[in-house]
Write an enzyme that holds these catalytic residues in place. Structure first.
Site, short mmCIF file in Angstrom:
data_model
loop_
_atom_site.label_atom_id
_atom_site.label_comp_id
_atom_site.label_asym_id
_atom_site.label_seq_id
_atom_site.Cartn_x
_atom_site.Cartn_y
_atom_site.Cartn_z
N GLU A 160 0.96 50.48 37.86
CA GLU A 160 1.88 50.69 36.74
C GLU A 160 1.45 49.88 35.52
O GLU A 160 1.88 48.73 35.33
CB GLU A 160 3.32 50.32 37.14
CG GLU A 160 3.92 51.30 38.13
CD GLU A 160 5.41 51.09 38.36
OE1 GLU A 160 5.98 50.10 37.87
OE2 GLU A 160 6.01 51.96 39.04
N GLU A 171 4.70 57.09 43.67
CA GLU A 171 5.85 56.22 43.96
C GLU A 171 7.11 56.85 43.41
O GLU A 171 7.13 57.28 42.25
CB GLU A 171 5.62 54.84 43.30
CG GLU A 171 6.44 53.73 43.91
CD GLU A 171 6.27 52.40 43.18
OE1 GLU A 171 5.18 51.80 43.27
OE2 GLU A 171 7.22 52.00 42.51
#
Ligand code: IDC
Length: 466
Positions: free
Chosen positions: A294, A387
């Site tokens: 991320e 995710e």
């Protein structure tokens, strides 16, 4: 005249003697301070090299400078953890502001990519001989002695047996027969915290009861992760790859960078890690490389630049592994920022084939605006949801199953693969098991599952369309 000259000579001799005595009580002065070079990988037309600067002295080194020559036809391309000036074939690397200080007994490294086949010669560290040997080109890193031999996937009806080596075809993920498929599975929590939840019995349950196609191996870099013990975490990831392989599941190697959000912060570490992992597992058909979990507070061009540097390092070892690239603002495709992430990728895509971009969502936080951003991306880019959670972005709080189902329906229609966060017994609602499950070793059935665990297990168990 004679007299004063001999006085001078004896003073000089005393100084030399004092110097030698000084040297004798602090043996580790300049002579034991070294810069050693190694090629950490070599693909014929180029290589990746690393210098390790070790302070063998008794006081802090506050800056360093490594100079060497390369033969003509060989040059330096990208480099990291140092600054570079060049003069013809002479290269001078100096420390960055964050790694100039080296305490006694400590080492720092910097690295670079060489093109051509030559090696550094005439190395000087702070103007003195590097005293290290310039090691000859090495073969790619081999299996550490502590890890077992690499595993062959079982034949039969497992996801890997049916689908083999995956490949991105158009915007889809396709199997070895060229058919577009969807993978569904689970992510581990951070291995520094919940490695006890991923073992032979929990992975048997994931593969055989949940019918998961894919295990995401989530290795944090910071927060007590890889940076604290590179060899230990690499060994742990290797072990989990073997366990996933033995059960016929795909394995996503998740470089779980999170904070700092600029993936370039960990570029040198990522190069070392992925070189080792890809070299060891290159003959397997079930490895996917997720190079940046991320990214945040960084613009797309920096993420792309990172991807453009790390993908060739992976491909030099494993030419056909699918690579998954994180997107702006915590892999929200920029939806958590100005919402323009998709157009920035389209205008400036990663310079590689066989890649997909990632999207993460947490259904109780990320409603229609995110869903629409994602829908738009699916129509334009190869996407993989590595995710998601049914709760808030904290991985905790109440579930919004209705919203999560809308995402899952969209992904089913478009055969977008997904991975749920997370296969652990963390206290938060997003961890599928109730606290204490992993110590008890009781993964089978549903009695130990939280609400989100029951929900996602049902959705992973439904039949695959392979
Ligand atoms: C969370 C964990 C939590 C941990 C935190 C710190 O659930 O236990 O303390 O990380 O790193 C992400 C991240 C993922 C987060 C998850 C839930 O990739 O690391 O896990 N999340 O917050 N992005 C959005 C949500």
């Amino acid at each position: 005249m004679r007299r004063s000259r001999s006085l001078l000579l004896s003073v000089a001799a005393a100084v030399v003697a004092a110097g030698m005595a000084l040297y004798a009580v602090t043996p580790a002065s300049a002579a034991a301070t070294t810069a050693t070079f190694a090629k950490t990988s070599d693909w014929g037309s180029g290589w990746q090299g690393q210098f390790t600067i070790t302070n063998g002295g008794s006081s802090d080194m506050t800056s360093w400078r490594v100079e060497f020559a390369l033969p003509s036809g060989t040059s330096v391309g990208s480099y990291w953890d140092a600054l570079l000036t060049t003069s013809g074939q002479r290269y001078t690397f100096t420390n960055r502001e964050y790694n100039g200080r080296v305490a006694p007994g400590q080492s720092v490294t910097f690295g670079f990519v060489g093109s051509g086949s030559g090696s550094p010669t005439g190395c000087l560290l702070n103007g003195v001989s590097c005293n290290g040997t310039v090691t000859p080109p090495t073969t790619p890193p081999t299996t550490p002695p502590t890890t077992p031999p690499t595993t062959n996937p079982p034949s039969g009806t497992t996801p890997v047996a049916k689908n083999g080596q995956l490949k991105v075809c158009g915007r889809q993920l396709c199997n070895a027969q060229g058919k577009a498929i969807q993978l569904r599975g689970m992510s581990t929590h951070g291995l520094q915290w919940y490695a006890n939840c991923v073992n032979d019995s929990s992975l048997d349950v994931l593969a055989k009861e949940w019918n998961a196609d894919v295990l995401r191996i989530s290795m944090y870099i910071q927060e007590g992760g890889y940076e604290t013990d590179p060899a230990g975490f690499t060994a742990k990831v290797n072990d989990l790859i073997e366990k996933a392989t033995a059960r016929g599941m795909y394995a996503i190697v998740d470089w779980h960078m999170l904070s700092p959000g600029d993936p370039n912060f960990n570029l040198a570490r990522a190069k070392t890690f992925f070189t080792t992992i890809a070299a060891r597992h290159k003959n397997k058909t079930n490895i996917l490389y997720e190079i940046a979990n991320e990214p945040s507070e960084v613009n797309w061009s920096s993420i792309k630049s990172y991807a453009d540097q790390i993908i060739p390092v992976i491909r030099a070892q494993d030419a056909d592994g699918v690579v998954l690239v994180g997107t702006e603002d915590w892999s929200s495709l920029g939806a958590s920022g100005d919402g323009q992430g998709v157009s920035r990728i389209l205008a400036n895509p990663v310079n590689a084939s066989n890649i997909m971009y990632t999207f993460h969502f947490y259904a109780a936080s990320h409603d229609d605006y995110y869903l629409n951003t994602f829908r738009d991306a699916i129509a334009k880019l190869p996407m993989f949801v590595t995710e998601f959670g049914t709760q808030q972005a904290s991985g905790d709080g109440g579930n919004n199953f209705a919203m999560a189902q809308r995402y899952l329906d969209l992904m089913a229609q478009n055969k977008v693969s997904w991975v749920n966060w997370n296969y652990s017994d963390d206290m938060r609602t997003g961890a599928v098991f109730t606290q204490g499950t992993c110590n008890a070793g009781a993964y089978s059935g549903t009695s130990r599952l939280k609400e989100a665990g029951v929900w996602v297990r049902d959705r992973i168990r439904t039949a695959d369309d392979f």
